[in-house]
Write a protein that holds these residues in place. Structure first.
Motif, PDB file in Angstrom:
ATOM      1  N   GLU A  27       0.672  -1.370  -0.055  1.00  0.00           N
ATOM      2  CA  GLU A  27       0.147   0.030   0.315  1.00  0.00           C
ATOM      3  C   GLU A  27       0.795   0.869   0.227  1.00  0.00           C
ATOM      4  O   GLU A  27       1.818   1.390   0.585  1.00  0.00           O
ATOM      5  CB  GLU A  27      -0.903  -0.145   1.249  1.00  0.00           C
ATOM      6  N   HIS A  28       0.852   2.222  -0.755  1.00  0.00           N
ATOM      7  CA  HIS A  28       1.455   3.304  -1.145  1.00  0.00           C
ATOM      8  C   HIS A  28       1.377   4.583   0.710  1.00  0.00           C
ATOM      9  O   HIS A  28       0.019   4.384   1.274  1.00  0.00           O
ATOM     10  CB  HIS A  28       0.514   4.603  -1.477  1.00  0.00           C
ATOM     11  N   SER A  29       2.005   4.590   1.395  1.00  0.00           N
ATOM     12  CA  SER A  29       2.163   5.484   2.575  1.00  0.00           C
ATOM     13  C   SER A  29       3.218   6.723   2.698  1.00  0.00           C
ATOM     14  O   SER A  29       4.101   6.630   1.948  1.00  0.00           O
ATOM     15  CB  SER A  29       3.095   4.326   3.748  1.00  0.00           C
ATOM     16  N   GLU A  30       3.064   7.764   3.052  1.00  0.00           N
ATOM     17  CA  GLU A  30       4.077   8.761   3.228  1.00  0.00           C
ATOM     18  C   GLU A  30       4.537   8.448   4.492  1.00  0.00           C
ATOM     19  O   GLU A  30       5.858   9.213   4.753  1.00  0.00           O
ATOM     20  CB  GLU A  30       3.057  10.455   3.663  1.00  0.00           C
ATOM     21  N   SER A  31       4.925   7.203   4.776  1.00  0.00           N
ATOM     22  CA  SER A  31       5.543   7.365   6.228  1.00  0.00           C
ATOM     23  C   SER A  31       6.841   6.748   5.667  1.00  0.00           C
ATOM     24  O   SER A  31       6.719   5.345   5.037  1.00  0.00           O
ATOM     25  CB  SER A  31       4.406   6.543   7.483  1.00  0.00           C
ATOM     26  N   PHE A  32       8.663   6.750   6.480  1.00  0.00           N
ATOM     27  CA  PHE A  32       9.188   6.137   6.524  1.00  0.00           C
ATOM     28  C   PHE A  32       9.096   4.636   6.480  1.00  0.00           C
ATOM     29  O   PHE A  32       9.731   3.246   6.119  1.00  0.00           O
ATOM     30  CB  PHE A  32      10.497   6.603   7.242  1.00  0.00           C
ATOM     31  N   PHE A  33       8.516   3.636   8.136  1.00  0.00           N
ATOM     32  CA  PHE A  33       8.429   3.045   7.785  1.00  0.00           C
ATOM     33  C   PHE A  33       7.143   2.503   8.052  1.00  0.00           C
ATOM     34  O   PHE A  33       5.998   2.595   7.776  1.00  0.00           O
ATOM     35  CB  PHE A  33       8.904   2.762   9.720  1.00  0.00           C
ATOM     36  N   GLU A  34       7.003   1.151   8.157  1.00  0.00           N
ATOM     37  CA  GLU A  34       6.039   0.544   7.953  1.00  0.00           C
ATOM     38  C   GLU A  34       5.861  -1.253   8.581  1.00  0.00           C
ATOM     39  O   GLU A  34       6.789  -1.267   9.237  1.00  0.00           O
ATOM     40  CB  GLU A  34       5.946  -0.647   5.994  1.00  0.00           C
ATOM     41  N   LEU A  35       4.281  -1.378   9.039  1.00  0.00           N
ATOM     42  CA  LEU A  35       4.267  -2.690  10.296  1.00  0.00           C
ATOM     43  C   LEU A  35       5.066  -3.596   9.257  1.00  0.00           C
ATOM     44  O   LEU A  35       5.081  -4.572  10.201  1.00  0.00           O
ATOM     45  CB  LEU A  35       2.996  -3.655   9.466  1.00  0.00           C
ATOM     46  N   ASN A  36       4.741  -4.021   7.959  1.00  0.00           N
ATOM     47  CA  ASN A  36       6.441  -4.708   7.276  1.00  0.00           C
ATOM     48  C   ASN A  36       7.801  -5.121   7.827  1.00  0.00           C
ATOM     49  O   ASN A  36       8.184  -5.824   7.634  1.00  0.00           O
ATOM     50  CB  ASN A  36       6.225  -4.661   5.839  1.00  0.00           C
ATOM     51  N   ASP A  37       8.502  -3.949   7.984  1.00  0.00           N
ATOM     52  CA  ASP A  37       9.439  -4.099   8.533  1.00  0.00           C
ATOM     53  C   ASP A  37       9.994  -4.467   9.347  1.00  0.00           C
ATOM     54  O   ASP A  37      10.757  -4.828  10.099  1.00  0.00           O
ATOM     55  CB  ASP A  37      10.013  -2.497   9.055  1.00  0.00           C
ATOM     56  N   LEU A  38       8.740  -5.518  10.358  1.00  0.00           N
ATOM     57  CA  LEU A  38       8.465  -5.803  11.599  1.00  0.00           C
ATOM     58  C   LEU A  38       9.547  -7.320  11.281  1.00  0.00           C
ATOM     59  O   LEU A  38      10.152  -8.079  12.089  1.00  0.00           O
ATOM     60  CB  LEU A  38       7.190  -6.088  12.354  1.00  0.00           C
ATOM     61  N   PHE A  39       8.914  -7.891   9.298  1.00  0.00           N
ATOM     62  CA  PHE A  39       9.659  -8.839   9.069  1.00  0.00           C
ATOM     63  C   PHE A  39      11.703  -8.834   9.215  1.00  0.00           C
ATOM     64  O   PHE A  39      12.350 -10.178   9.675  1.00  0.00           O
ATOM     65  CB  PHE A  39       9.368  -9.078   7.912  1.00  0.00           C
ATOM     66  N   SER A  40      11.912  -7.500   8.652  1.00  0.00           N
ATOM     67  CA  SER A  40      13.088  -7.247   8.742  1.00  0.00           C
ATOM     68  C   SER A  40      13.961  -8.083  10.173  1.00  0.00           C
ATOM     69  O   SER A  40      14.845  -7.752  10.204  1.00  0.00           O
ATOM     70  CB  SER A  40      13.742  -5.651   8.448  1.00  0.00           C
ATOM     71  N   LEU A  41      13.281  -7.247  11.486  1.00  0.00           N
ATOM     72  CA  LEU A  41      13.630  -6.812  12.610  1.00  0.00           C
ATOM     73  C   LEU A  41      13.671  -8.586  12.581  1.00  0.00           C
ATOM     74  O   LEU A  41      14.834  -9.142  13.665  1.00  0.00           O
ATOM     75  CB  LEU A  41      12.331  -6.112  13.320  1.00  0.00           C
TER      76      LEU A  41
END
Length: 148
Positions: free
Chosen positions: A40-54
């Motif tokens: 999904e398009h977002s203006e935020s630098f972070f997204e919930l999906n970044d949890l996978f990288s963590l």
């Protein structure tokens, strides 16, 4: 030294293979509510999906921590996973999605093929219908005409 290089390569390759399977069967399956933020398009630098990288980064850190005393296979596999993570950040977040605007999109060669495959993956904003789930392991058709 050969074992260190071999286990680092094994960690890197296992990350690509498991990443492909996790992406296809879990992220586009039961974990879609987390992963869909990436589609999904977002203006935020972070997204919930970044949890996978963590999560993947934590696995690498754990392996490095467990193997650092002996510099055994766990340490070197953690190094391989970390190397994968750094390349993933560079290719996926910097070059493809331009979350950090350091470089322009690739225009030729291998990187353009990876770029095209990822664009095809994002053509669908839905859970189903996506293609090309790997970062490096992508179908050959995306590398056709990459020199033009």
């Amino acid at each position: 030294m050969i074992e260190a290089i071999a286990f680092s390569i094994v960690g890197f390759v296992l990350m690509e293979l498991s990443g492909w399977a996790i992406h296809k069967y879990l992220m586009h399956g039961p974990l879609w509510n987390i992963h869909k933020t990436h589609h999904e398009h977002s203006e935020s630098f972070f997204e919930l999906n970044d949890l996978f990288s963590l999560l993947f980064g934590s696995i690498a850190i754990l392996l490095i921590f467990l193997g650092i005393g002996e510099l055994d296979y766990r340490f070197w596999m953690g190094i391989g996973i970390s190397a994968y993570g750094m390349l993933y950040f560079f290719l996926h977040d910097v070059l493809i999605h331009r979350r950090v605007k350091w470089l322009d999109k690739p225009r030729t060669g291998f990187l353009k093929g990876i770029f095209k495959a990822h664009q095809a993956h994002h053509h669908s904003r839905e859970k189903d219908g996506a293609v090309s789930f790997g970062l490096f392991w992508v179908p050959k058709k995306y590398f056709k005409d990459t020199e033009k």
